[in-house]
Design an enzyme around this catalytic site. Sequence first.
Site, PDB file in Angstrom:
ATOM      1  N   SER A   1      39.568  41.663  41.398  1.00 35.91           N
ATOM      2  CA  SER A   1      40.357  42.100  41.902  1.00 35.91           C
ATOM      3  C   SER A   1      40.712  43.239  43.509  1.00 35.91           C
ATOM      4  CB  SER A   1      41.661  42.355  41.461  1.00 35.91           C
ATOM      5  OG  SER A   1      41.609  42.918  40.417  1.00 35.91           O
ATOM      6  N   ARG A   2      40.843  44.511  42.466  1.00 38.47           N
ATOM      7  CA  ARG A   2      40.519  45.613  44.234  1.00 38.47           C
ATOM      8  C   ARG A   2      39.592  46.639  42.545  1.00 38.47           C
ATOM      9  NH1 ARG A   2      40.660  42.853  46.965  1.00 38.47           N
ATOM     10  NH2 ARG A   2      42.172  43.549  49.126  1.00 38.47           N
TER      11      ARG A   2
ATOM     12  N   HIS B   1      32.041  42.725  46.270  1.00 37.83           N
ATOM     13  CA  HIS B   1      32.602  42.188  46.514  1.00 37.83           C
ATOM     14  C   HIS B   1      32.797  40.772  48.023  1.00 37.83           C
ATOM     15  CE1 HIS B   1      36.677  43.903  48.070  1.00 37.83           C
ATOM     16  NE2 HIS B   1      37.093  42.333  48.017  1.00 37.83           N
TER      17      HIS B   1
ATOM     18  N   ILE C   1      45.424  32.735  41.812  1.00 32.80           N
ATOM     19  CA  ILE C   1      43.719  33.597  41.416  1.00 32.80           C
ATOM     20  C   ILE C   1      43.424  32.940  40.172  1.00 32.80           C
ATOM     21  CG2 ILE C   1      41.462  34.387  41.337  1.00 32.80           C
ATOM     22  CD1 ILE C   1      42.525  35.134  44.270  1.00 32.80           C
TER      23      ILE C   1
ATOM     24  N   GLY D   1      48.741  34.601  39.072  1.00 30.35           N
ATOM     25  CA  GLY D   1      49.437  34.289  40.438  1.00 30.35           C
ATOM     26  C   GLY D   1      47.983  32.941  40.624  1.00 30.35           C
TER      27      GLY D   1
ATOM     28  N   GLU E   1      33.310  51.073  47.966  1.00 22.88           N
ATOM     29  CA  GLU E   1      32.522  49.980  48.543  1.00 22.88           C
ATOM     30  C   GLU E   1      32.290  50.588  49.850  1.00 22.88           C
ATOM     31  OE1 GLU E   1      34.830  46.599  48.251  1.00 22.88           O
ATOM     32  OE2 GLU E   1      35.005  46.643  45.744  1.00 22.88           O
TER      33      GLU E   1
HETATM   34  C1  GLV Z   1      39.265  40.204  49.022  1.00 17.02           C
HETATM   35  O1  GLV Z   1      38.655  40.830  48.642  1.00 17.02           O
HETATM   36  C2  GLV Z   1      40.510  39.424  49.913  1.00 17.02           C
HETATM   37  O2  GLV Z   1      41.950  40.618  49.939  1.00 17.02           O
HETATM   38  O3  GLV Z   1      40.233  38.580  50.484  1.00 17.02           O
END
Ligand code: GLV
Length: 335
Positions: A237-238, A286, A158, A156, A267
């Site tokens: 990402s996550r 994060h 990023i 995507g 987290e």
């Molecule tokens: C950060 O993790 C976002 O989703 O902006």
Amino acid sequence: MKPIVYVTRTIPEVAVNLLRNYCEVIYRNELVPPSKEEIIENIRNVDAIYCTLNEKMDREVIDSSPKLKVIGTMSVGVDHIDIDYATKRGVYVVHTPGVLTETTADLAFGLMLATARRIVEGDRMIREGRWKLAWAPTMMLGHDVYGKTLGIIGLGRIGAALARRAKGFNMKICYYDVVRRPDIEKELGIEYLELEELLKVSDFISIHVPLTAETRHLISEKELRLMKPTAILVNTSRGPVVDEKALLKALKEGWIAGAGLDVFEEEPLPHDHPFIDLPNVVLTPHIGSASHDTRNRMAEYAAEGIIKVLRGEEPDNLYNREVVKIRPLHSIRMI
Ligand code: GLV
């Protein structure tokens, strides 16, 4: 009467001021996110909720706000929001795509460099008084980044921004995604590979997919075992996209060389988490989008989206576009 917006926690001032120009703002100016009960108590009468990724906007929350028209989240990720239910209820969801792309790609590249070149370990060595030899031919050897192969999972915005950085390091770049991106393949000269192949050939693997039912534990024991023993995994990402138990095993047993992690299954990361004892892991809290400029812009962009919806206009950061059919924008106009 002005529309009412509940802002769940402290956000950059620029966004609060913007919202105040058009709305009555219930501003919970506290760093710590509110509990679900507190959110529910405060949204009974609101037209909009401004939240962050730490506040779950599930069915129960949405249902406790009968006049709710729009949720604005100061994040690009929307995995904390029940999108299907919001859409069904005619609630618009706006987020912050695009504005954090470069900042997050910077951090992903930084984690690649920091992990491969042991930057944090070196810093710790000095601070803890363990730097005894001025220079030693075999001291703190790491892995090169320049000229190596980068595998990007999720091409995507990023992922593509990371690829552009990697070009400057003369890296060979491949990617895996559920959708092919021939335009970017051509623009950057990068190659599409199936996930298994990408895992086998890459020296660095960086994850840039959203968290969905399909991507949860996308990288698990099977995938980690395919990676090179010299490979470095980066995740901005996550957390739940990676099975942390499997990653821990991979790092301890040397299936891979290291990891740079900005996101975690839980987290904040518990202070007794086993990652903390591993020297081959670089951990950040994060902070992918955490630059002054980007956080201001994200805050503003989410507020702009809320205001647009309340004006009966379609914002360009609308996530659930199908909602327009459920509740037409002209029926919302309040400003
Ligand atoms: C950060 O993790 C976002 O989703 O902006």
